[in-house]
Design a protein around this motif. Structure first.
Motif, mmCIF file in Angstrom:
data_model
loop_
_atom_site.group_PDB
_atom_site.id
_atom_site.type_symbol
_atom_site.label_atom_id
_atom_site.label_comp_id
_atom_site.label_asym_id
_atom_site.label_seq_id
_atom_site.Cartn_x
_atom_site.Cartn_y
_atom_site.Cartn_z
ATOM 1 N N ALA A 183 0.815 -1.215 0.000
ATOM 2 C CA ALA A 183 0.000 0.000 0.000
ATOM 3 C C ALA A 183 0.847 1.262 0.000
ATOM 4 O O ALA A 183 0.379 2.330 -0.404
ATOM 5 C CB ALA A 183 -0.928 0.008 1.220
ATOM 6 N N TYR A 184 2.078 1.159 0.451
ATOM 7 C CA TYR A 184 2.889 2.345 0.710
ATOM 8 C C TYR A 184 3.883 2.574 -0.420
ATOM 9 O O TYR A 184 4.742 1.738 -0.711
ATOM 10 C CB TYR A 184 3.597 2.195 2.057
ATOM 11 N N GLY A 185 3.737 3.762 -1.039
ATOM 12 C CA GLY A 185 4.602 4.097 -2.151
ATOM 13 C C GLY A 185 5.564 5.211 -1.803
ATOM 14 O O GLY A 185 5.788 5.535 -0.629
ATOM 15 N N ALA A 186 6.116 5.813 -2.825
ATOM 16 C CA ALA A 186 7.097 6.874 -2.629
ATOM 17 C C ALA A 186 6.437 8.167 -2.183
ATOM 18 O O ALA A 186 5.262 8.413 -2.449
ATOM 19 C CB ALA A 186 7.852 7.100 -3.944
ATOM 20 N N LYS A 187 7.186 8.975 -1.467
ATOM 21 C CA LYS A 187 6.768 10.307 -1.031
ATOM 22 C C LYS A 187 5.474 10.284 -0.233
ATOM 23 O O LYS A 187 4.636 11.185 -0.341
ATOM 24 C CB LYS A 187 6.634 11.228 -2.246
ATOM 25 N N GLY A 188 5.288 9.264 0.569
ATOM 26 C CA GLY A 188 4.145 9.201 1.462
ATOM 27 C C GLY A 188 2.843 8.761 0.832
ATOM 28 O O GLY A 188 1.805 8.774 1.501
ATOM 29 N N ALA A 189 2.849 8.364 -0.433
ATOM 30 C CA ALA A 189 1.617 7.910 -1.085
ATOM 31 C C ALA A 189 1.126 6.617 -0.448
ATOM 32 O O ALA A 189 1.910 5.727 -0.114
ATOM 33 C CB ALA A 189 1.869 7.692 -2.575
ATOM 34 N N VAL A 190 -0.194 6.531 -0.238
ATOM 35 C CA VAL A 190 -0.807 5.344 0.357
ATOM 36 C C VAL A 190 -1.977 4.922 -0.516
ATOM 37 O O VAL A 190 -2.857 5.737 -0.816
ATOM 38 C CB VAL A 190 -1.300 5.610 1.792
ATOM 39 N N ASP A 191 -2.010 3.662 -0.918
ATOM 40 C CA ASP A 191 -3.059 3.139 -1.794
ATOM 41 C C ASP A 191 -3.840 2.046 -1.067
ATOM 42 O O ASP A 191 -3.330 0.943 -0.865
ATOM 43 C CB ASP A 191 -2.431 2.580 -3.070
ATOM 44 N N PRO A 192 -5.081 2.330 -0.662
ATOM 45 C CA PRO A 192 -5.857 1.326 0.060
ATOM 46 C C PRO A 192 -6.532 0.300 -0.836
ATOM 47 O O PRO A 192 -7.213 -0.604 -0.341
ATOM 48 C CB PRO A 192 -6.906 2.181 0.783
ATOM 49 N N VAL A 193 -6.381 0.427 -2.146
ATOM 50 C CA VAL A 193 -7.058 -0.486 -3.071
ATOM 51 C C VAL A 193 -6.456 -1.883 -2.959
ATOM 52 O O VAL A 193 -5.283 -2.107 -3.251
ATOM 53 C CB VAL A 193 -6.946 0.036 -4.519
ATOM 54 N N GLY A 194 -7.267 -2.824 -2.482
ATOM 55 C CA GLY A 194 -6.814 -4.201 -2.377
ATOM 56 C C GLY A 194 -5.738 -4.449 -1.350
ATOM 57 O O GLY A 194 -5.063 -5.485 -1.404
#
Length: 506
Positions: A183-194
């Motif tokens: 879920a955790y990407g670069a520069k603090g990006a957070v993706d709750p999808v799946g």
């Protein structure tokens, strides 16, 4: 855009866990028909159609304002949750114990992320670490520093820089949801999808207008009865009520009081909440930098007229930061300290702002405008959609702000509201208040571990805050939820964290 379904690893059956754990969570909050449990999975179930008031403002990141969207839709979970009495209850953590003043050990239950990977101590510790590094940090972490580390095959040790007697409550916050490593990407990006753990998996997001969720069949609490959820974000309250009345949606949150009478009685559910609508005054700049003019504004407000007029009796006149839904507050409330004598407005000009996602707020602001003008102020009213207003409010670009705030939303701890909203370093300090007496009262309250004594300390902090006249509590709200005919298991939560769960169905 449409997101592909993630492949899932085969996992051992969890029927025993489902039977044991579902009653615990179902009993946390009132369901619309008294049955909030997950079904047997004998059929695929229907999809639920839900109308929410607030569209995503931060790409559905769990670390900000969108956190409650995810928790209300049954997407995300934390280590703990809140029960009906506001106490911490098990969620992804089956149990916990306090090892000493600064260390807590949480024991995880067997669970899976929606990408098919296991919920492991390392994954949980990493997720909590990402939350501590978010900018700005989740409101639940306001004023504290914590670290999380894996401990053996089932344990997560959480260590705080200073003693934190309410850590299990804090970890129930929707802003501290546990997500999979991917879920955790670069520069603090957070993706709750799946990548979450709840009974429903986010699969599709259409900007700020709609979203789709599918049932997560490997949910630790048992297979959800609905096969999925189709969400529409409808900021206009009249449109939400119309969508329910015409059968376009099955659940509609935050029905305006003006629309309540248009719904059949058996489709209205009224729930006392811990939400208070308040007038916040900018103490840092402009007209309300003068405490005498803040006192004049407070004296001009008729809260009973707002409760009976604007809210048509579906609210109680403001008594403090905590309303009747916080059952212990009234008996512990103390008189505000340090108030000054009201001065003469003498035509002083101010800008009053609010948002229209909660449809009563513009009407509240209009009535306040009239009351303040009658007292001698000149008032300009500005109304926007919330996502277009918040940053300007936090930057102090308005003299006064009307907002609705859930006093126990972030942590369930009564001290969290004074700390986040009124302390000098508070993350949601719309009044821009920085008062030594308030900070001292808040700091003292944060050190108290006994429940009753902590409540007393919270009320002492409330008295110090109200004494500055930086905030005028207007009304304590009751929320009206539209529940369509034949819909069962809706989670009517006084903390406004949940709406759809494994047992919600039609």
């Amino acid at each position: 855009m449409r997101f592909p379904r993630r492949p899932r690893h085969a996992r051992p059956p969890r029927l025993l866990a489902a039977f044991l754990l579902t009653p615990l969570l179902a009993g946390c909050f009132a369901s619309s028909d008294g049955d909030g449990g997950a079904g047997s999975g004998a059929d695929n179930g229907s999809r639920l159609r839900v109308a929410l008031a607030f569209p995503p403002a931060e790409n559905l990141s769990p670390h900000g304002a969108d956190a409650t969207i995810l928790s209300r839709l049954g997407v995300t979970e934390g280590l703990t949750t809140l029960d009906a009495n506001g106490a911490a209850a098990p969620a992804l953590a089956a149990s916990w114990r306090r090892e000493d003043e600064r260390n807590w050990l949480f024991t995880l239950r067997e669970a899976a992320f929606q990408d098919g990977t296991d919920v492991t101590p390392a994954a949980v510790a990493a997720s909590l670490t990402h939350a501590t590094e978010a900018e700005p940090p989740p409101a639940a972490l306001s004023g504290i520093t914590l670290t999380a580390t894996a401990e053996g095959s089932t344990g997560v040790r959480v260590t705080t820089a200073a003693p934190d007697p309410v850590l299990p409550l804090r970890l129930s916050s929707p802003g501290l949801a546990v997500l999979a490593p991917k879920a955790y990407g670069a520069k603090g990006a957070v993706d709750p999808v799946g990548t979450a753990t709840g009974p429903f998996e986010l699969t599709e997001v259409t900007g700020a207008t709609a979203a789709a969720l599918d049932r997560f069949d490997d949910y630790w609490g048992g297979r959800a009865q609905a096969s999925g959820v189709d969400v529409r974000f409808i900021a206009d309250g009249t449109a939400r009520a119309n969508a329910l009345r015409t059968g376009q949606v099955d659940l509609a949150e935050a029905i305006p009081v003006a629309q309540a009478a248009t719904l059949d009685a058996d489709t209205r559910r009224e729930t006392a909440t811990t939400r208070t609508t308040s007038l916040l005054l900018n103490v840092k700049s402009g007209v309300f930098k003068d405490p005498a003019l803040r006192a004049a504004a407070r004296a001009a407000v008729d809260t009973a007229a707002l409760a009976e007029g604007v809210y048509e009796g579906h609210a109680d006149a403001g008594a403090g930061l905590y309303g009747p839904a916080v059952t212990w507050a009234e008996s512990k409330r103390v008189r505000p300290v340090g108030r000054v004598r009201a001065g003469s407005p003498d035509g002083a000009s101010l800008t009053l702002a609010t948002y229209d996602n909660r449809p009563e707020l513009p009407e509240v602001a209009q009535v306040l405008k009239q009351q303040l003008e009658k007292a001698g102020f000149r008032v300009k009213l500005e109304v926007r959609e919330y996502s277009r207003l918040e940053s300007d409010a936090l930057a102090g670009k308005f003299d006064a702000f009307v907002g609705a705030r859930n006093s126990l939303l972030d942590t369930g701890d009564p001290v969290s509201l004074p700390a986040s909203d009124f302390a000098c370093d508070g993350g949601y300090n719309l009044a821009l208040l920085c008062d030594k007496g308030v900070d001292r009262a808040v700091a003292e309250a944060q050190t108290v571990s006994d429940t009753g004594e902590r409540q007393d300390a919270a009320m002492a902090a409330e008295a110090a805050i109200l004494g500055t006249d930086a905030v005028v509590p207007l009304v304590h709200q009751r929320v009206i939820t539209g529940v369509g005919a034949g819909v069962g298991g809706a989670l009517l939560d006084p903390y406004e964290r949940t709406l759809v769960g494994a047992g919600t169905r039609r």
